[in-house]
Design a protein around this motif. Structure first.
Motif, PDB file in Angstrom:
ATOM      1  N   ASP A 112       0.859  -1.184   0.000  1.00  0.00           N
ATOM      2  CA  ASP A 112       0.000   0.000   0.000  1.00  0.00           C
ATOM      3  C   ASP A 112       0.893   1.231   0.000  1.00  0.00           C
ATOM      4  O   ASP A 112       1.485   1.605   1.016  1.00  0.00           O
ATOM      5  N   LYS A 113       1.018   1.866  -1.180  1.00  0.00           N
ATOM      6  CA  LYS A 113       1.988   2.952  -1.318  1.00  0.00           C
ATOM      7  C   LYS A 113       1.665   4.145  -0.416  1.00  0.00           C
ATOM      8  O   LYS A 113       2.559   4.877  -0.011  1.00  0.00           O
ATOM      9  N   TYR A 114       0.380   4.322  -0.107  1.00  0.00           N
ATOM     10  CA  TYR A 114       0.013   5.418   0.800  1.00  0.00           C
ATOM     11  C   TYR A 114       0.506   5.115   2.216  1.00  0.00           C
ATOM     12  O   TYR A 114       1.117   5.956   2.864  1.00  0.00           O
ATOM     13  N   MET A 158      -1.253  -2.527  -5.976  1.00  0.00           N
ATOM     14  CA  MET A 158      -1.113  -3.233  -7.261  1.00  0.00           C
ATOM     15  C   MET A 158      -0.448  -2.393  -8.353  1.00  0.00           C
ATOM     16  O   MET A 158      -0.778  -2.524  -9.538  1.00  0.00           O
ATOM     17  N   ALA A 159       0.479  -1.527  -7.937  1.00  0.00           N
ATOM     18  CA  ALA A 159       1.140  -0.676  -8.925  1.00  0.00           C
ATOM     19  C   ALA A 159       2.440  -1.315  -9.392  1.00  0.00           C
ATOM     20  O   ALA A 159       3.162  -1.909  -8.607  1.00  0.00           O
ATOM     21  N   TYR A 160       2.711  -1.206 -10.667  1.00  0.00           N
ATOM     22  CA  TYR A 160       4.044  -1.521 -11.195  1.00  0.00           C
ATOM     23  C   TYR A 160       4.199  -0.877 -12.565  1.00  0.00           C
ATOM     24  O   TYR A 160       3.207  -0.628 -13.255  1.00  0.00           O
ATOM     25  N   ASN A 275      11.138   7.918  -3.431  1.00  0.00           N
ATOM     26  CA  ASN A 275       9.905   7.686  -4.189  1.00  0.00           C
ATOM     27  C   ASN A 275       9.193   6.464  -3.627  1.00  0.00           C
ATOM     28  O   ASN A 275       8.078   6.562  -3.121  1.00  0.00           O
ATOM     29  N   GLU A 276       9.853   5.314  -3.674  1.00  0.00           N
ATOM     30  CA  GLU A 276       9.229   4.112  -3.110  1.00  0.00           C
ATOM     31  C   GLU A 276      10.297   3.073  -2.858  1.00  0.00           C
ATOM     32  O   GLU A 276      11.422   3.171  -3.351  1.00  0.00           O
ATOM     33  N   ILE A 277       9.898   2.052  -2.083  1.00  0.00           N
ATOM     34  CA  ILE A 277      10.827   0.969  -1.744  1.00  0.00           C
ATOM     35  C   ILE A 277      10.235  -0.348  -2.238  1.00  0.00           C
ATOM     36  O   ILE A 277       9.034  -0.597  -2.079  1.00  0.00           O
TER      37      ILE A 277
HETATM   38 MG    MG Z   1       6.386   0.381  -7.466  1.00  0.00          MG
END
Ligand code: MG
Ligand code: ATP
Ligand code: MG
Length: 392
Positions: A112-114, A158-160, A275-277
């Motif tokens: 969950d990126k949030y 579910m992002a990529y 940005n993200e891990i």
């Molecule tokens: Mg990603």
């Protein structure tokens, strides 16, 4: 080696390189993914006569029953993709002796990126502003009012390859954005006017020690990683070390062992945002196979099996990685680049054995090593010229 068997959730290219690395250390692996010949399964022959019960599993890494089936035959579970069923992992953790790395809680957080952003903010990691938004026009407009335009709208899960992202340039497009993101749960990020994207692979041991690989520059095209360069070149001598420290601190705050890919933005004033891990080996660390003393794949295995970690140092002056992304349903465009790579000194070709080529699908990569940046540039040029759409 440790004698322990590793189960990998996911059988794509990352699992394939993990399995290939495991084979060099006599570490047995079993892979869970759909299909008898997923990329990772192709490089490990199972069942073996010494372990007749051990076999790859044909099924989804989102299927709780299949995850439990894999867990029943291995000592350690790990992931090559974060979009797995975490409830099943938690149940395995509760009811068996199987170790899971990274921890199910870490995988859930990163899914969950949030929540991931909230966690990083809480740990004092540098990130750009972000807001929760509801999937309606008013909420998106309000976020745009607070964070400005363009606004980066992202699907929480579910992002990529940027598939859960929408760049909102005008508020009138709010409904279009919601529709494009499939009415999923969303959040908004302030647009980051980065000058470069950079990344650091961090290895975390079970007791929380961290070591990092050199900072790399990542170049994206259509939201997909296109090129990686290492080491990072910059007039700012402190940049690489600052990025490594930020990445190490973020990963130290997570739970469980393994390799983590930390994607970051570099801003013109020299500041860095995460940005993200990714809780697994990462595309921006493929180059470590040929260019570092120990690859990210081997160090992932070493860390989850509590073996001594290998050196993360570069062993060549200059390196680059070129992703081979499908241009159509045919492999012919990729084959043309591979044909050139076979003639280039210092080029190592990796094809992933995927059953079908599709536009935008990662089909392979080429790592280049060279004695200098100038030589690297000279070796890279013919490869770039062979890419579909190159103007030569
Ligand atoms: Mg990603
Ligand atoms: P991945 O395949 O890396 O998991 P993803 O689908 O999770 O990708 P992100 O990494 O969030 O997507 O974003 C993809 C790309 O979009 C980034 O590499 C960057 O180029 C761009 N991007 C993401 N967030 C922002 C932002 N806030 N401002 C500007 N550009 C951004
Ligand atoms: Mg990303």
């Amino acid at each position: 080696m440790s004698g322990k068997i590793v189960g990998i959730l996911g059988g794509g290219q990352l699992g394939r390189m993990l399995a290939a690395s495991a084979s060099l250390l006599n570490i047995k692996v079993a892979v869970l993914d759909v299909g008898e010949s997923a990329p990772a399964k192709q490089v490990v022959a199972l069942p073996s006569s010494s372990d007749p019960k051990l076999s790859h599993i044909d099924g989804s890494f989102k299927d709780p029953a299949k995850i439990k089936e894999l867990a029943a035959t291995v000592d350690v579970l790990t992931v090559e993709i974060e979009h797995v069923d975490v409830d099943a992992l938690e149940e395995v953790q509760r009811s068996t002796q199987v170790e899971i790395h990274p921890s199910p809680g870490t995988v859930r957080l990163i899914q969950d990126k949030y929540r991931q952003k909230e966690f990083l903010k809480g740990k004092g990691c540098p990130i750009s502003e972000f807001l929760r938004v509801d999937s309606n026009v008013e909420s998106v407009k309000e976020a745009a009012g607070r964070l400005g335009l363009p606004l980066m709208l992202k699907s929480r899960t579910m992002a990529y390859d940027g598939r859960g992202n929408y760049v909102l340039k005008e508020v009138e497009k709010a409904q279009e954005a919601i529709d494009a993101l499939g009415n999923r749960e969303l959040y908004a990020e302030k647009w980051v006017p980065f000058v470069k994207e950079i990344a650091v692979m961090v290895v975390r041991t079970r007791d929380g020690n961290v070591v990092s690989y050199p900072t790399v520059e990542t170049v994206h095209k259509d939201n997909i990683c296109h090129l990686v360069f290492a080491p990072l070149r910059s007039p700012d001598p402190s940049l690489s070390e600052r990025a490594r420290t930020i990445a190490e601190q973020a990963v130290a705050a997570l739970d469980g062992a393994g390799v983590f890919g930390v994607e970051m933005f570099l801003i013109e004033d020299g500041s860095i945002y995460i940005n993200e891990i990714a809780p697994r080996p990462h595309n921006s660390g493929h180059y470590t196979i040929e260019a570092c003393e120990t690859s990210q794949y081997e160090n992932h295995l070493r860390s989850i099996l509590s073996l001594p970690l290998g050196s993360t140092a570069l062993k060549v002056p200059s390196t680059a990685m070129l992703n081979l992304i499908g241009a159509s349903s045919s492999m012919s465009e990729i084959q043309s680049v591979v044909d050139v790579a076979l003639t280039v000194p210092g080029a190592s070709t990796h094809l992933y054995g995927k059953s079908e080529c599709r536009k935008g699908r990662k089909m392979g990569h080429i790592t280049l090593v060279a004695p200098s940046d100038a030589e690297l540039g000279a070796r890279l040029r013919p490869l770039l010229q062979a890419l579909p759409g190159s103007t030569k």
